[in-house]
Structures are given as structure tokens and as C-alpha cells.
Scaffold this motif. Sequence first.
Motif, short mmCIF file in Angstrom:
data_model
loop_
_atom_site.label_atom_id
_atom_site.label_comp_id
_atom_site.label_asym_id
_atom_site.label_seq_id
_atom_site.Cartn_x
_atom_site.Cartn_y
_atom_site.Cartn_z
N TYR A 1 1.19 17.21 5.71
CA TYR A 1 0.00 16.37 5.82
C TYR A 1 0.29 14.97 5.32
N LEU A 2 -0.51 14.04 5.81
CA LEU A 2 -0.36 12.63 5.47
C LEU A 2 -1.73 12.03 5.22
N LEU A 3 -1.86 11.30 4.11
CA LEU A 3 -3.10 10.60 3.78
C LEU A 3 -2.84 9.10 3.74
N GLU A 4 -3.67 8.33 4.42
CA GLU A 4 -3.58 6.86 4.43
C GLU A 4 -4.95 6.29 4.10
N ALA A 5 -4.98 5.12 3.47
CA ALA A 5 -6.26 4.52 3.08
C ALA A 5 -6.25 3.02 3.28
N SER A 6 -7.43 2.48 3.59
CA SER A 6 -7.61 1.03 3.68
C SER A 6 -9.05 0.70 3.33
N ALA A 7 -9.26 -0.48 2.76
CA ALA A 7 -10.60 -0.88 2.32
C ALA A 7 -11.49 -1.22 3.51
N LEU A 8 -12.78 -0.93 3.38
CA LEU A 8 -13.78 -1.32 4.37
C LEU A 8 -14.60 -2.48 3.83
N GLU A 9 -15.09 -3.31 4.74
CA GLU A 9 -15.82 -4.52 4.34
C GLU A 9 -17.19 -4.21 3.76
N MET B 1 0.84 -1.20 0.00
CA MET B 1 0.00 0.00 0.00
C MET B 1 0.88 1.26 0.00
N GLN B 2 0.36 2.31 -0.61
CA GLN B 2 1.06 3.58 -0.64
C GLN B 2 0.34 4.61 0.23
N VAL B 3 1.09 5.60 0.69
CA VAL B 3 0.53 6.72 1.42
C VAL B 3 0.85 7.98 0.64
N ASN B 4 0.17 9.06 0.99
CA ASN B 4 0.40 10.36 0.36
C ASN B 4 0.96 11.30 1.42
N PHE B 5 2.25 11.65 1.28
CA PHE B 5 2.90 12.56 2.21
C PHE B 5 3.22 13.85 1.48
N ASN B 6 2.47 14.91 1.83
CA ASN B 6 2.67 16.21 1.19
C ASN B 6 2.55 16.14 -0.34
N GLY B 7 1.63 15.31 -0.82
CA GLY B 7 1.40 15.21 -2.25
C GLY B 7 2.27 14.22 -2.98
N GLN B 8 3.18 13.57 -2.27
CA GLN B 8 4.08 12.58 -2.88
C GLN B 8 3.66 11.18 -2.47
N LEU B 9 3.40 10.31 -3.44
CA LEU B 9 3.05 8.93 -3.16
C LEU B 9 4.30 8.13 -2.83
N MET B 10 4.22 7.34 -1.77
CA MET B 10 5.36 6.50 -1.39
C MET B 10 4.87 5.27 -0.65
N ALA B 11 5.68 4.22 -0.69
CA ALA B 11 5.31 2.97 -0.04
C ALA B 11 5.28 3.15 1.47
N GLU B 12 4.36 2.41 2.13
CA GLU B 12 4.21 2.52 3.58
C GLU B 12 5.51 2.25 4.33
N GLU B 13 6.29 1.30 3.81
CA GLU B 13 7.49 0.89 4.54
C GLU B 13 8.66 1.86 4.38
N VAL B 14 8.53 2.85 3.48
CA VAL B 14 9.60 3.84 3.29
C VAL B 14 9.53 4.87 4.43
N PRO B 15 10.66 5.13 5.11
CA PRO B 15 10.65 6.14 6.19
C PRO B 15 10.40 7.53 5.60
N TYR B 16 9.30 8.15 5.97
CA TYR B 16 8.98 9.45 5.40
C TYR B 16 8.75 10.52 6.46
N LEU B 17 8.67 10.13 7.74
CA LEU B 17 8.50 11.12 8.79
C LEU B 17 9.84 11.35 9.50
N PRO B 18 10.29 12.58 9.59
CA PRO B 18 11.55 12.85 10.30
C PRO B 18 11.41 12.54 11.78
N HIS B 19 12.54 12.27 12.45
CA HIS B 19 12.47 11.92 13.86
C HIS B 19 11.89 13.06 14.70
N GLY B 20 11.99 14.27 14.16
CA GLY B 20 11.45 15.42 14.89
C GLY B 20 10.02 15.75 14.54
N ASN B 21 9.30 14.83 13.85
CA ASN B 21 7.91 15.07 13.50
C ASN B 21 7.12 15.47 14.74
#
Length: 286
Positions: free
Chosen positions: A112-120, A1-21
Motif C-alpha cells: 500500500y501507498l499513502l500520499e498527502a497534499s494540503a487543500l486550500e 514531501m514524504q510518502v508512506n510505502f508499506n508503513g515506511q516513510l520516504m521522500a517522494e523522489e526516492v524510487p520505492y516502486l519496483p519496475h514490476g509493480n
Amino acid sequence: MQVNFNGQLMAEEVPYLPHGNRGLYVGDAVFESLRVMGGKAVFWEDHYLRLMSSMRMLRMEIPMAFTMEFLAEEIKILLEANGLLAQTCRVRLTVFRKAGGRYMPNTNEIDYLLEASALENAFFTLEDSSYEVELFKDYYVNNDLLSTLKTNNKALHVVAGVFAQENGYANCLLINGNKHVVEAINANLFLVKGDTVVTPPLSDGALNGIIRQKLMEVIGKMEGKTLEERSISPFELQKSDELFLTNAIQGILPVTKYRKKQYQSSLASELIGKLNTMARLSVMEG
């Protein structure tokens, strides 16, 4: 799955939040949990206006481009990238101040960060399984305006969730310093006694929930029903005919048991269809 961090799509497992978030560092963040149908958020305008209000209250700088249309398109891009555009999904939009500073931030600009997952389920449904709740009394909700916001400061709710897990409850009801019942861990509360429907006021510290708002509008227009927005004493819980919880993802959650009291779900069953109608209309008009 991908997330949207500040308009950039990236894989969930990629570190995208700085330690000082700052959302991680001091809980300096607000969020919206959205139910999205066919790429469109249910009650999107209400969620957007609440987000803008929350950001202003926390003195975050709102970018000029942060419009309803911009964020709606960002949600759609994320869903399409994850193959979820045609499904009903849960989307979380988190806004946090940019990294830097300690309690006093270096800037009020935001990420900003956008995350998504399917609902049943495509639409709101009522669960027919047991849903037992208990009062959580170790810590209290503050009865101030900050408690009405969806912020990342949820230590109380997390500890209440652990308490519920350890003791086999589906949820816990939270109280404020005045010993009034305010809400559940992840939902607003409605109490039914006869023809009267009661929900705690925001002045008691209740979350300013979108579904709460919508159901208050519906109940206020129902013939034979009286809606009261007032404080609820724990002693009223076992004297009531019905308790149900509400949130943006699950809609309506009927409580089946509190201590020795078993509840019916007549009003919840009546409201779920009305809520789905409102949700469909909001998506069609969006």
C-alpha cells in the motif's frame, strides 16, 4: 514531501516502486481519495468499507493488521511527518497486489501507498466560476460491477480528460454502451428537474461514490423532493434545471453550462451546508 510505502516513510523522489509493480504493470490496484480534517478522514468508515469490498472483489488478500484503526494511524503519521496534521488535506491510499506475474499474479498479498497534499479550503465550498461540460462519446463506460470500483484502470477517464483540456471544458460526462449518461471524469452526477432529483444507478456503471451515497440519504429525506436512481438519457440534460457533480475531495461541483443550456445551482447551494455538517460530525465521531 514524504510518502508512506508499506508503513515506511520516504521522500517522494526516492524510487520505492519496483519496475514490476502491478498497479503500473497491469493496473492491478484500487484506491481511495480521502478528505482529511485535523488528521481524521471525512466519512472514514464508508471509505474503509468500500476499500475492503473492492479488495475482496478483486480477490486481494487483506492483511489481518489492515484495520480501520491501523490505517487511520498510518494516515496521521504521514500527515505529521509532512507538517500537515492541523490542515485539511487530500490523502490518496492506493493498494496493489505485490509485484510478480503477468495477468495472472504470483501472489494475492498486497502493498500500500499513502500520499498527502494540503487543500486550500477547510470545508466544502461551491465554486462560483464557470463550469462547462460536454459529452464524451469516443469510448464507453462498462455497465458492470468493476466500473463501480475506484481502480487504476482509468484509461477512458484519462482520454476524456485530454479531450476536455483540448476543447476548453471543465469536465466531461461519460456514457455507457446503452448511451446512458453515467458520471463525469472524476465525479458522480445528479440531475434536477422541478422537484425530482435523479442520479444514475450503479447498474449503469456509475462509481459507488461516498458523497453520492451521503447526498442520496439527505435528498431522500428532504420535504418536497423526489429522489430517483435511474438511467439518464443525454436528451434530458438540456431539459433539466440543474446539474451538479460530487466527489470526496471537492464535495459538490455545480455545472453552469452544457451546450446551449445554462443551469442554476439552487439545490447544490442548499446541500453544501448539509454536507459540511455531515462531514464535521463524521470527523467528531471518528
